[in-house]
Write a protein that holds these residues in place. Structure first.
Motif, PDB file in Angstrom:
ATOM      1  N   GLY A  52      24.960  70.434 -92.273  1.00 37.95           N
ATOM      2  CA  GLY A  52      25.851  70.658 -91.141  1.00 37.95           C
ATOM      3  C   GLY A  52      25.102  70.881 -89.832  1.00 37.95           C
ATOM      4  N   VAL A  53      23.820  71.207 -89.941  1.00 34.24           N
ATOM      5  CA  VAL A  53      23.007  71.399 -88.735  1.00 34.24           C
ATOM      6  C   VAL A  53      21.980  70.270 -88.620  1.00 34.24           C
ATOM      7  CG1 VAL A  53      21.430  72.926 -87.493  1.00 34.24           C
ATOM      8  CG2 VAL A  53      23.292  73.897 -88.855  1.00 34.24           C
ATOM      9  N   HIS A  54      21.208  70.076 -89.689  1.00 42.73           N
ATOM     10  CA  HIS A  54      20.147  69.064 -89.674  1.00 42.73           C
ATOM     11  C   HIS A  54      20.552  67.774 -90.371  1.00 42.73           C
ATOM     12  CE1 HIS A  54      18.103  72.971 -89.268  1.00 42.73           C
ATOM     13  NE2 HIS A  54      17.382  72.316 -88.379  1.00 42.73           N
ATOM     14  N   PHE A  55      21.554  67.845 -91.182  1.00 45.22           N
ATOM     15  CA  PHE A  55      22.068  66.630 -91.824  1.00 45.22           C
ATOM     16  C   PHE A  55      23.534  66.840 -92.175  1.00 45.22           C
ATOM     17  CE2 PHE A  55      20.446  69.306 -95.239  1.00 45.22           C
ATOM     18  CZ  PHE A  55      21.470  69.274 -96.167  1.00 45.22           C
ATOM     19  N   LEU A  56      24.237  65.736 -92.309  1.00 41.24           N
ATOM     20  CA  LEU A  56      25.635  65.773 -92.712  1.00 41.24           C
ATOM     21  C   LEU A  56      25.738  65.060 -94.056  1.00 41.24           C
ATOM     22  CD1 LEU A  56      27.099  64.686 -89.260  1.00 41.24           C
ATOM     23  CD2 LEU A  56      27.073  67.005 -90.200  1.00 41.24           C
ATOM     24  N   LYS A  57      26.389  65.710 -94.987  1.00 42.85           N
ATOM     25  CA  LYS A  57      26.454  65.135 -96.330  1.00 42.85           C
ATOM     26  C   LYS A  57      27.190  63.796 -96.332  1.00 42.85           C
ATOM     27  CE  LYS A  57      27.088  66.653-101.069  1.00 42.85           C
ATOM     28  NZ  LYS A  57      27.933  67.477-101.957  1.00 42.85           N
ATOM     29  N   ASP A  58      28.135  63.627 -95.428  1.00 45.08           N
ATOM     30  CA  ASP A  58      28.882  62.361 -95.357  1.00 45.08           C
ATOM     31  C   ASP A  58      28.018  61.219 -94.827  1.00 45.08           C
ATOM     32  OD1 ASP A  58      30.883  64.098 -95.871  1.00 45.08           O
ATOM     33  OD2 ASP A  58      31.682  64.083 -93.817  1.00 45.08           O
ATOM     34  N   ALA A  59      27.048  61.558 -93.989  1.00 54.34           N
ATOM     35  CA  ALA A  59      26.308  60.509 -93.279  1.00 54.34           C
ATOM     36  C   ALA A  59      25.033  60.074 -93.993  1.00 54.34           C
ATOM     37  CB  ALA A  59      25.979  60.979 -91.862  1.00 54.34           C
ATOM     38  N   SER A  60      24.473  60.940 -94.831  1.00 55.56           N
ATOM     39  CA  SER A  60      23.228  60.607 -95.519  1.00 55.56           C
ATOM     40  C   SER A  60      23.364  60.873 -97.012  1.00 55.56           C
ATOM     41  CB  SER A  60      22.069  61.453 -94.992  1.00 55.56           C
ATOM     42  OG  SER A  60      21.801  61.145 -93.651  1.00 55.56           O
ATOM     43  N   SER A  61      22.704  60.044 -97.818  1.00 56.31           N
ATOM     44  CA  SER A  61      22.734  60.240 -99.264  1.00 56.31           C
ATOM     45  C   SER A  61      21.795  61.394 -99.623  1.00 56.31           C
ATOM     46  CB  SER A  61      22.282  58.969 -99.966  1.00 56.31           C
ATOM     47  OG  SER A  61      20.907  58.767 -99.719  1.00 56.31           O
ATOM     48  N   PRO A  62      22.002  62.039-100.771  1.00 63.69           N
ATOM     49  CA  PRO A  62      21.059  63.081-101.196  1.00 63.69           C
ATOM     50  C   PRO A  62      19.612  62.582-101.212  1.00 63.69           C
ATOM     51  CG  PRO A  62      22.998  63.132-102.591  1.00 63.69           C
ATOM     52  CD  PRO A  62      23.144  61.930-101.704  1.00 63.69           C
ATOM     53  N   LYS A  63      19.416  61.341-101.627  1.00 60.27           N
ATOM     54  CA  LYS A  63      18.059  60.774-101.645  1.00 60.27           C
ATOM     55  C   LYS A  63      17.442  60.760-100.248  1.00 60.27           C
ATOM     56  CE  LYS A  63      17.699  57.384-105.314  1.00 60.27           C
ATOM     57  NZ  LYS A  63      17.662  55.966-105.623  1.00 60.27           N
ATOM     58  N   ASP A  64      18.226  60.288 -99.274  1.00 59.48           N
ATOM     59  CA  ASP A  64      17.732  60.241 -97.894  1.00 59.48           C
ATOM     60  C   ASP A  64      17.418  61.644 -97.374  1.00 59.48           C
ATOM     61  OD1 ASP A  64      17.912  57.499 -97.684  1.00 59.48           O
ATOM     62  OD2 ASP A  64      19.944  57.535 -96.869  1.00 59.48           O
ATOM     63  N   ILE A  65      18.264  62.593 -97.720  1.00 55.42           N
ATOM     64  CA  ILE A  65      18.068  63.974 -97.255  1.00 55.42           C
ATOM     65  C   ILE A  65      16.770  64.535 -97.833  1.00 55.42           C
ATOM     66  CG2 ILE A  65      19.013  66.332 -97.321  1.00 55.42           C
ATOM     67  CD1 ILE A  65      21.847  64.874 -97.502  1.00 55.42           C
ATOM     68  N   GLY A  66      16.554  64.303 -99.124  1.00 56.00           N
ATOM     69  CA  GLY A  66      15.323  64.763 -99.771  1.00 56.00           C
ATOM     70  C   GLY A  66      14.097  64.112 -99.163  1.00 56.00           C
ATOM     71  N   PHE A  67      14.191  62.804 -98.965  1.00 57.97           N
ATOM     72  CA  PHE A  67      13.088  62.047 -98.375  1.00 57.97           C
ATOM     73  C   PHE A  67      12.698  62.658 -97.030  1.00 57.97           C
ATOM     74  CE2 PHE A  67      11.160  58.722 -95.909  1.00 57.97           C
ATOM     75  CZ  PHE A  67      10.499  57.882 -96.802  1.00 57.97           C
ATOM     76  N   LYS A  68      13.709  62.903 -96.202  1.00 55.19           N
ATOM     77  CA  LYS A  68      13.429  63.390 -94.850  1.00 55.19           C
ATOM     78  C   LYS A  68      12.903  64.822 -94.851  1.00 55.19           C
ATOM     79  CE  LYS A  68      15.395  63.421 -90.250  1.00 55.19           C
ATOM     80  NZ  LYS A  68      16.434  62.811 -89.405  1.00 55.19           N
ATOM     81  N   ALA A  69      13.421  65.642 -95.758  1.00 51.78           N
ATOM     82  CA  ALA A  69      12.974  67.046 -95.810  1.00 51.78           C
ATOM     83  C   ALA A  69      11.467  67.124 -96.075  1.00 51.78           C
ATOM     84  CB  ALA A  69      13.740  67.803 -96.885  1.00 51.78           C
ATOM     85  N   VAL A  70      10.963  66.210 -96.892  1.00 46.02           N
ATOM     86  CA  VAL A  70       9.520  66.188 -97.149  1.00 46.02           C
ATOM     87  C   VAL A  70       8.788  65.491 -95.990  1.00 46.02           C
ATOM     88  CG1 VAL A  70       7.686  65.391 -98.712  1.00 46.02           C
ATOM     89  CG2 VAL A  70       9.825  66.291 -99.652  1.00 46.02           C
ATOM     90  N   ALA A  71       9.381  64.411 -95.482  1.00 51.11           N
ATOM     91  CA  ALA A  71       8.751  63.624 -94.406  1.00 51.11           C
ATOM     92  C   ALA A  71       8.429  64.478 -93.182  1.00 51.11           C
ATOM     93  CB  ALA A  71       9.657  62.459 -94.005  1.00 51.11           C
ATOM     94  N   VAL A  72       9.355  65.354 -92.796  1.00 53.11           N
ATOM     95  CA  VAL A  72       9.142  66.131 -91.563  1.00 53.11           C
ATOM     96  C   VAL A  72       7.947  67.075 -91.706  1.00 53.11           C
ATOM     97  CG1 VAL A  72      11.585  65.969 -90.950  1.00 53.11           C
ATOM     98  CG2 VAL A  72      10.780  68.010 -92.110  1.00 53.11           C
ATOM     99  N   ASN A  73       7.717  67.547 -92.924  1.00 59.90           N
ATOM    100  CA  ASN A  73       6.554  68.413 -93.180  1.00 59.90           C
ATOM    101  C   ASN A  73       5.263  67.622 -93.241  1.00 59.90           C
ATOM    102  OD1 ASN A  73       7.340  71.357 -93.771  1.00 59.90           O
ATOM    103  ND2 ASN A  73       8.932  70.167 -94.772  1.00 59.90           N
ATOM    104  N   ILE A  74       5.319  66.445 -93.831  1.00 59.74           N
ATOM    105  CA  ILE A  74       4.130  65.582 -93.861  1.00 59.74           C
ATOM    106  C   ILE A  74       3.709  65.283 -92.424  1.00 59.74           C
ATOM    107  CG2 ILE A  74       3.204  63.324 -94.523  1.00 59.74           C
ATOM    108  CD1 ILE A  74       5.102  63.331 -96.898  1.00 59.74           C
ATOM    109  N   SER A  75       4.705  65.082 -91.577  1.00 56.54           N
ATOM    110  CA  SER A  75       4.438  64.784 -90.176  1.00 56.54           C
ATOM    111  C   SER A  75       3.664  65.924 -89.502  1.00 56.54           C
ATOM    112  CB  SER A  75       5.761  64.505 -89.451  1.00 56.54           C
ATOM    113  OG  SER A  75       5.539  64.263 -88.093  1.00 56.54           O
TER     114      SER A  75
END
Ligand code: ADP
Ligand code: MG
Length: 327
Positions: A52-75
């Motif tokens: 609801g703040v960083h992602f919306l469940k309707d707009a992104s799949s759980p896979k995409d959300i997981g991918f991004k949660a790790v990606a931002v830290n790798i960055s």
């Protein structure tokens, strides 16, 4: 989720094989244990994403959300000039998330972890009443004295960025239904830039091969990151707007929001930094060989910490703050 579920769940999300040989004990004991190397510094960072703040469940799949949660830290690790190695995941789970969706979340995390050769070594699972909260902690390493800091910009440096800027913000507007794009290729390019950022580890490595580079990743928007570099280094920057690299897809939109996206949009997870002009050509060549675009967008001057934007002969001061929106 109940406690019995928790053990069952952890078993499901556990990696079958570890990727790092220096990992002594991963998931399963009270804490993970790994061996460190001589002449390397350990890097650690964490980032939290809230539904609801960083992602919306309707707009992104759980896979995409997981991918991004790790990606931002790798960055963040990339922006220190480091290589990511391990990650831990803490999730606070509301009833609205099924176990299947959570496993998908971890599948997305493992997709990017595989690309960057990382191991999931632990975490915590708790329940919460309302929205999913996911905190990822990444551990990485950088060779001693090769860490890339924000405070290392010097007057006379040039300012550079990797990749193209603003795509993620445009992609977000498409996802939110605020922007329609006719060309399917442009649409999916921009949405993908938002959902599946490519942290610039390789670029960070190249940039850490020389003596001094100041570096930051673009999470909150170019204006904000430039100001952070200036504050940390006590310098002034002059940025030329027409030099900021843009993708063909974002150009093709002809949007009057373009400046907003480029300067304040954020979440491109490209790198921005400064280096002595005498070393830039060599760095650019090395980046090109790896398919990475390195572009000069301005220079550093002595003066109090501020960022000046040159746009068609006009000078404006770029402030940190951008726009409030769902990211
Ligand atoms: P403890 O009670 O000792 O903290 P837990 O039962 O919470 O241990 O966790 C068991 C193992 O599973 C530990 O290795 C922990 O790091 C890991 N773990 C727990 N929850 C998660 C999670 N959500 N994601 C990844 N690993 C987890
Ligand atoms: Mg625990």
């Amino acid at each position: 989720m109940t406690i019995q579920d928790e053990f069952h769940f952890i078993d499901k999300i556990k990696q079958k094989n570890n990727r790092h040989t220096l990992l002594v004990e991963g998931i399963g004991d009270d804490a993970a244990v790994y061996q460190t190397k001589n002449d390397y510094l350990e890097i650690v960072c964490a980032d939290t994403m809230v539904e609801g703040v960083h992602f919306l469940k309707d707009a992104s799949s759980p896979k995409d959300i997981g991918f991004k949660a790790v990606a931002v830290n790798i960055s963040d690790v990339a922006a220190m000039g480091g290589i990511p190695k391990y990650y831990l995941v803490t999730i606070a789970v509301p009833k609205s998330w099924s176990e299947e969706e959570l496993v998908e979340l971890y599948t997305g995390m493992d997709e990017i972890a595989e690309v960057y050769h990382m191991d999931l070594i632990g975490g915590d699972t708790v329940s919460t009443s309302d929205k999913l909260v996911i905190t990822v902690t990444v551990i990485g390493e950088v060779k001693r004295n090769r860490q890339r800091l924000r405070r290392d910009a010097r007057p006379g440096d040039i300012v550079f960025v990797t990749g193209t800027i603003g795509d993620s913000a445009a992609g977000l507007q498409i996802l939110l239904g605020n922007l329609s794009v006719n060309d399917e290729k442009d649409r999916s390019f921009l949405v993908n830039r938002h959902k599946r950022p490519s942290p610039q580890v390789k670029a960070g490595q190249i940039l850490s091969s020389i003596n001094r580079v100041s570096l930051n990743d673009i999470s909150d928007g170019l204006a904000s990151e430039l100001n952070e570099l200036c504050e940390a280094s006590c310098v002034k920057m002059v940025i030329e707007k027409d030099k900021i690299p843009l993708s063909d897809s974002i150009r093709s939109l002809n949007s009057n929001q373009l400046d907003e996206w480029i300067l304040y949009g954020g979440e491109d997870f490209e790198l921005v930094g400064t280096v002595s002009p005498s070393l830039f050509d060599q760095l650019q060549k090395q980046c090109n060989e790896e398919g990475i675009c390195l572009t000069v967008i301005g220079h550093v001057e002595a003066g109090h910490s501020e960022v000046i934007l040159l746009d068609d002969g006009n000078e404006t001061k770029l402030h940190k703050s951008g726009f409030n929106h769902f990211k």
